[in-house]
Scaffold this active site. Structure first.
Site, PDB file in Angstrom:
ATOM      1  N   GLU A 179     -36.617  36.947  24.813  1.00 21.66           N
ATOM      2  CA  GLU A 179     -36.342  37.510  23.477  1.00 21.66           C
ATOM      3  C   GLU A 179     -37.525  37.527  22.502  1.00 21.66           C
ATOM      4  O   GLU A 179     -37.466  36.943  21.415  1.00 21.66           O
ATOM      5  CB  GLU A 179     -35.124  36.797  22.877  1.00 21.66           C
ATOM      6  CG  GLU A 179     -33.902  37.002  23.765  1.00 21.66           C
ATOM      7  CD  GLU A 179     -32.566  36.625  23.128  1.00 21.66           C
ATOM      8  OE1 GLU A 179     -32.552  35.883  22.122  1.00 21.66           O
ATOM      9  OE2 GLU A 179     -31.528  37.093  23.641  1.00 21.66           O
ATOM     10  N   GLU A 210     -29.082  38.246  30.546  1.00 24.13           N
ATOM     11  CA  GLU A 210     -28.389  37.218  29.759  1.00 24.13           C
ATOM     12  C   GLU A 210     -27.220  37.802  28.984  1.00 24.13           C
ATOM     13  O   GLU A 210     -27.332  38.883  28.414  1.00 24.13           O
ATOM     14  CB  GLU A 210     -29.355  36.546  28.773  1.00 24.13           C
ATOM     15  CG  GLU A 210     -28.789  35.260  28.177  1.00 24.13           C
ATOM     16  CD  GLU A 210     -29.662  34.683  27.067  1.00 24.13           C
ATOM     17  OE1 GLU A 210     -30.863  34.438  27.305  1.00 24.13           O
ATOM     18  OE2 GLU A 210     -29.139  34.493  25.957  1.00 24.13           O
TER      19      GLU A 210
END
Ligand SMILES: *[C@@H]1O[C@H](CO)[C@@H](O)[C@H](O)[C@H]1NC(C)=O
Ligand SMILES: *[C@@H]1O[C@H](CO)[C@@H](O)[C@H](O)[C@H]1NC(C)=O
Length: 511
Positions: free
Chosen positions: A257, A360
């Site tokens: 991220e 994810e």
């Protein structure tokens, strides 16, 4: 005290009696009044999901789970002649799309901590529920490089006193967390899968001395300009260290991220601008990897939300040198929107030789809660997987495999939900509807399958694949609050007429 002990003994006796009357595959159901049920696993009983066994050519297998409490209910049916009057026809085509890579979850510290919070035999049942042939048959695992938000504390592999810079990584070493919570779990999982487990690694936390703003959860904290090469070497040292522990990797991402780390949240990640990331891959990570003992490893970019596909992922791949070094694009589901399917399609059209892998997802991240038995959350998993598969995604990897009843531990209090929740006090764990939602894909769509064309109807969401063993598998989600009948039509074979109960997930397979 005495009364309490007696009560406990009675409960245990009743539970073992119940367990004696259950078949191995039966769900020991419990309703927490949250719009669905969990299946309870304890040392005496844990429902198994038998491997799907081949049936003769005129027949098909149909497996159903639903909000009302059916879990993986298996029936055998017979093909019928094509009917001209059939409605809601899902026609299975022959045109092939992407090759499927697989399904899995993440070996976070918290997963290991929760598995170890119960009796070892019960903990092994959690791993078995994911990796064995009697479980989800997961073939993919994500391994954090160092700590994540699902650790007891923030840490890297090269933290130094007073954050003194150590660009040669002389202090690099695996941490107790690796040995206690990850490596032993991965070895058990590898054994359960006969080593057919593809692992990929992602880094969250860089040493403070590498970053522009110290603090493991610091916002907008980039790598310092002169730390690109040490950070690349850090990845290689991680791969070397796990290799020394007999764990090899199929892939590695450029980091968890990097764009979300620019926003207003506490997730510990290194922040990246696209031009910095391009330089890092082209001049540091790419060459370091390709000149290492891990030169064949798959390199995945992004590892972040799908709303970054058309800017960040596309921009990175426009660099010719980088394009050659990169194999795939990793996506997370948290910012998915109505635009996501089109963004996935466009990304595939622009970069057809780069696979897209969902790396994810979890529920409960908005309200930081666990909901025991929520069918809706299982449905959200199924819907995301179906939509992803229908738009070029090659696999879907869940986040924490096991959390406690609060949705942790997490050192930044980022509590979330998981398919398995552990009640350590009771020596029990609960398999959520999300677990069964995953089963409807992972047990039917093995690695090496190809998605095939299938017609879209309004009543349900579905996908179809052709498998390496020649079978065809179809997964259908009925989100509606009423039953619906559909016909799965295979031109060469005939019709499968299926009654789908309200709020259900159905998998069909035929050879
Ligand atoms: C790795 O595997 C080798 C050969 O099977 C074995 O001798 C060694 O003990 C293993 N090392 C670890 C750390 O598991
Ligand atoms: C967990 O187990 C304890 C001890 O048996 C029990 O009191 C508690 O209600 C359980 N929690 C849930 C959510 O089932």
């Amino acid at each position: 005290m005495f009364i309490l002990t007696m009560k406990l003994l009675t409960t245990i006796t009743v539970l073992s009696l119940v367990a004696q009357f259950l078949n191995a595959q039966d769900c020991l159901s419990r309703d927490f009044n949250n719009g669905g049920t969990v299946c309870v696993c304890n040392i005496d009983h844990c429902d198994t999901l038998k491997p799907i066994e081949k049936v003769e050519k005129s027949k098909f297998i149909k497996v159903t789970s639903n909000q009302a409490g059916l879990r993986f209910q298996t029936e055998v049916g017979q093909f019928e002649k094509q009917s001209l009057t059939a409605e809601n026809v899902i026609e299975i085509g022959t045109e092939k799309y992407q090759e499927i890579f697989g399904f899995g979850g993440a070996f976070t510290d918290s997963t290991g901590i929760n598995i170890k919070s119960v009796n070892e035999d019960l903990g092994n049942k959690i791993l078995s529920a994911y990796f064995s042939d009697d479980g989800l048959e997961y073939n993919v695992g994500r391994v954090p490089i160092g700590g994540t938000d699902f650790s007891l504390k923030g840490y890297s592999y090269c933290d130094t006193p007073n954050d003194t810079p150590d660009p040669d990584l002389t202090n690099f070493e695996l941490q107790p967390e690796d040995f206690e919570f990850k490596i032993s779990m991965i070895h058990k999982a590898l054994k359960l899968r006969n080593n057919k487990l593809d692992l990929f690694a992602s880094a969250w936390i860089a040493p403070n001395w590498m970053k522009t703003i110290p603090g493991f959860s610091a916002r907008n904290s980039y790598l310092k300009d002169d730390m690109y090469q040490p950070w690349a070497e850090y990845f290689i040292k991680f791969l070397d260290s796990y290799k020394q522990n007999n764990i090899s990797f199929w892939g590695i991402t450029t980091g968890n991220e990097p764009k979300t780390a620019l926003g207003d949240n506490k997730i510990p990640s290194v922040a990246w601008y696209d031009d910095g990331m391009i330089k890092f891959i082209r001049e540091n990570l790419g060459p370091a990897l390709r000149n290492s003992a891990h030169s064949d490893i798959n390199l995945l970019i992004l590892d972040d939300q799908t709303n970054n596909l058309l800017d960040t992922a596309h921009q990175i791949l426009l660099d010719e040198k980088v394009n050659e070094l990169v194999n795939g694009i990793a996506i997370h589901w948290y910012e998915d929107s109505e635009d996501t399917p089109a963004n996935l399609d466009t990304t595939h059209e622009l970069h057809p030789n780069k696979f897209i892998l969902a790396t994810e997802a979890c529920n409960g991240y908005k309200l930081n809660d666990v909901i025991l038995g929520s069918w809706e959350r299982g449905e959200m998993y199924a819907e995301s997987i179906l939509k992803d598969l229908n738009h070029w995604v090659v696999g879907w990897v869940d986040w924490n495999m096991a959390l406690n009843l609060q949705g942790g531990p997490t050192f930044i209090a980022n509590y979330v939900d998981a398919p398995i929740l552990v009640n350590a006090t009771a020596e029990e764990f609960y398999k959520q509807p999300m677990y069964y939602a995953l089963a409807h894909f992972s047990k039917f769509i093995p690695k090496g399958s190809f998605r095939v064309k299938s017609s879209v109807i309004n009543e349900v969401i579905s996908t179809a694949v052709t498998r390496p063993d020649g079978a065809t598998a179809v997964v259908i989600l009925n989100k509606d609050d009423k039953d619906v009948s559909v016909t799965v039509r295979d031109a060469g074979r005939g019709d499968i007429n299926v009654h789908l109960t309200k709020k259900s997930i159905t998998s069909i397979v035929y050879w």
